[in-house]
Design an enzyme around this catalytic site. Structure first.
Site, PDB file in Angstrom:
ATOM      1  N   LYS A  76       0.926  -1.353  -0.062  1.00 26.77           N
ATOM      2  CA  LYS A  76       0.091  -0.230  -0.043  1.00 26.77           C
ATOM      3  C   LYS A  76       0.902   1.100  -0.032  1.00 26.77           C
ATOM      4  O   LYS A  76       1.937   1.217   0.589  1.00 26.77           O
ATOM      5  CB  LYS A  76      -0.996  -0.005   1.241  1.00 26.77           C
ATOM      6  N   SER A 151      -9.686   2.053   3.046  1.00 24.06           N
ATOM      7  CA  SER A 151      -8.935   2.784   2.028  1.00 24.06           C
ATOM      8  C   SER A 151      -7.895   1.998   1.155  1.00 24.06           C
ATOM      9  O   SER A 151      -7.256   2.354   0.214  1.00 24.06           O
ATOM     10  CB  SER A 151      -7.976   3.785   2.826  1.00 24.06           C
ATOM     11  N   SER A 175     -10.047  -0.373   6.952  1.00 24.44           N
ATOM     12  CA  SER A 175      -9.471  -0.558   5.412  1.00 24.44           C
ATOM     13  C   SER A 175      -8.993  -1.762   5.223  1.00 24.44           C
ATOM     14  O   SER A 175      -8.282  -1.504   3.893  1.00 24.44           O
ATOM     15  CB  SER A 175      -8.581   0.717   5.303  1.00 24.44           C
TER      16      SER A 175
HETATM   17  N1  GLN Z   1     -13.221   4.364   6.349  1.00 15.55           N
HETATM   18  C1  GLN Z   1     -12.572   4.803   7.514  1.00 15.55           C
HETATM   19  C2  GLN Z   1     -12.191   6.126   7.439  1.00 15.55           C
HETATM   20  O1  GLN Z   1     -12.355   6.885   6.421  1.00 15.55           O
HETATM   21  C3  GLN Z   1     -11.562   4.019   7.978  1.00 15.55           C
HETATM   22  C4  GLN Z   1     -10.265   4.214   6.889  1.00 15.55           C
HETATM   23  C5  GLN Z   1      -9.111   3.276   7.361  1.00 15.55           C
HETATM   24  O2  GLN Z   1      -9.238   2.171   7.964  1.00 15.55           O
HETATM   25  N2  GLN Z   1      -7.913   3.808   7.023  1.00 15.55           N
HETATM   26  O3  GLN Z   1     -11.616   6.471   8.305  1.00 15.55           O
END
Ligand code: GLN
Length: 483
Positions: A76, A151, A175
């Protein structure tokens, strides 16, 4: 070749059926051919990949072995990679080449992995759809009109499309698990502190945790083994021995107590997903598990608490991007203040700016007690709910998401609608617990995930349950058409 799992690749390399260079060339060609459809990579690292593959083949020829020796993966794009762009999905860091490797990257490289590239992601890991990336949205290989989740949507889409067997990802509020659910993968968020955050660009430091995304629990065990462990460079890394995750996979589920929270099956859950979750519960019962209804009474407060705490930490973490030390700087600033303002205004996208504003507001004098402190108290209540539940059960099971992957653009103008989709995943981050999502069926041709949560440091238990489930079901073997 591209259908092989990490475990199959390890066997193939050990048996000299193919070399790491051959495998790497095959996958790089596949990425060049298919990735334009899904946009799962921000950067490809062909030269690095081929030299790492060559080095792995040489190490094997010299008698070395190891399950990850010569295994192709991707990171990532928030894991720092020395000399390679580390963008975090943002224009702010488009020109940033990290001066060092993140601990996770260094550990996996030492184990012999081959880095094919850096995967697309929501900007600064903020999102549940992978639409906030400066490099464009990622598409779901199961239906190119739908989001892959976020994400870590790039890592998920790439693995689901069989561009590579596994990838690293991070999970601040879901995410890893949510994109795993949306793309028919297995993804594990480890206990907070299990995997080093050093060199992992921070979003919300008390919630962020790196982990594996792969097609099977067996592969998650292999990749986690290479990532986990104490790191003196990360003050929140925990000095606990790392168990042999692959050795734990075959334990019997006889007598395993599984808790199913009644709050999970509220009005917001798609009834077709509820049905699939009940089917997976029955499958685990057949394997000897005992099911018990439990309650997590404070779950309803978790989303508002998370969406105060995460932006608060983000507003502080992202203050380092000021146009001076890293990344983007605006053209012809009139003075220092103009440079800060315009560098940040032009370098960050709208979701990142929204969260910085919300976070700065929640932390400001006069509002701190009403928002940030209150949210931290809710966080403790959420944790206490889990501690009480784990006195009665060994793991907790439920849906990973209330709905399957939505259409691209369907929620991008309504941030709160997107935040609500995180209802089942964020509680594990607030409490620091390990969580896993695994394939449990399909709704309208789109994958559905079942989530398992366990007490601290029981990643092995999660992988064991998921592996036994996968020996008895075939959801995880399904491949999206066209890939
Ligand atoms: N959807 C959550 C956010 O937008 C989690 C994102 C994540 O786990 N990086 O913060």
């Amino acid at each position: 070749m591209h259908h092989m799992t990490l475990a199959e690749i390890a066997r193939g390399l050990a048996d000299k059926k193919f070399s790491s260079v051959e495998l790497t060339q095959t996958l790089l060609a596949r990425i060049a051919q298919l990735d334009p459809q899904i946009n799962s990579f921000i950067s490809l690292t062909q030269d690095l990949a081929l030299s790492q593959a060559q080095a792995a083949d040489t190490r094997r020829a010299n008698g070395e072995s190891g399950v990850l020796l010569g295994a192709p993966i991707a990171h990532k794009d928030l894991f720092c990679t020395q000399g390679i762009r580390t963008s975090c999905g943002s224009k702010m860091l488009d020109n940033f080449k990290a001066p060092y490797d993140a601990t996770v990257v260094a550990k996996l490289a030492a184990a012999g992995t081959v880095t094919l590239g850096k995967t697309n992601m929501d900007e600064f890991a903020m999102g549940s759809a992978n639409e906030s990336s400066w490099y464009g949205a990622v598409k779901n290989p199961w239906n190119l009109e739908h989001v892959p989740g976020g994400s870590s949507g790039g890592s998920a889409a790439a693995v689901a499309a069989r561009l590579l067997p596994a990838a690293t990802a991070t999970d601040t509020g879901g995410s890893i698990r949510q994109p795993a659910a949306f793309t028919n993968l297995t993804g594990l968020k480890p206990t907070y502190g299990r995997v080093s955050r050093w060199g992992m660009i921070a979003y919300a430091s008390s919630l962020d945790q790196g982990g594996p995304l792969a097609r099977t629990a067996e592969d998650c065990a292999i990749l986690l083994q290479g990532m986990a462990g104490f790191d003196p460079n990360d003050s929140t890394s925990i000095d606990e021995p790392v168990p042999d995750y692959s050795a734990d996979l075959n334990g019997s589920l006889q007598g395993l107590r599984i808790g199913v929270p009644k709050e999970y099956f509220s009005a917001g859950l798609d009834p077709r997903i509820a049905e699939l979750i009940h089917t997976s519960v029955k499958e685990l019962e057949k394997l000897g598990a005992v099911i018990k209804e439990i309650s997590l009474p404070n779950m309803q407060h978790a989303i508002p608490a998370y969406y105060v705490i995460a932006p608060a930490e983000a507003s502080s973490n992202l203050s380092r991007f000021d146009g001076v030390r890293f990344g983007y700087r605006c053209e012809n600033p009139a003075n220092l203040e103009d440079m800060y303002k315009r560098s940040r205004g032009e370098g960050f996208g709208s979701e990142v700016q929204r969260r910085i504003m919300v976070g700065a507001y929640a932390l400001s004098a006069g509002y701190y007690d009403a928002y940030y402190l209150k949210a931290q108290k809710i966080r403790r209540l959420v944790k206490n709910d889990f501690m009480a539940a784990f006195k009665e059960v060994d793991i907790i099971l439920g849906p990973t998401t209330p709905n399957p992957a939505w259409k691209l653009g369907a929620k991008s103008s309504d941030p709160v609608a997107e935040y609500l989709e995180d209802v089942y995943t964020i509680t594990a981050n607030l409490a620091g617990l390990p969580g896993l999502s695994m394939p449990a069926g399909f709704v309208d041709g789109l994958p559905v995930g079942v989530q398992l949560l366990a007490p601290y440091f029981q990643e092995g238990r999660l992988l064991n349950v998921a592996h036994q489930y996968q020996l008895n079901t075939d959801w995880h073997t399904r491949t999206p058409t066209g890939f």
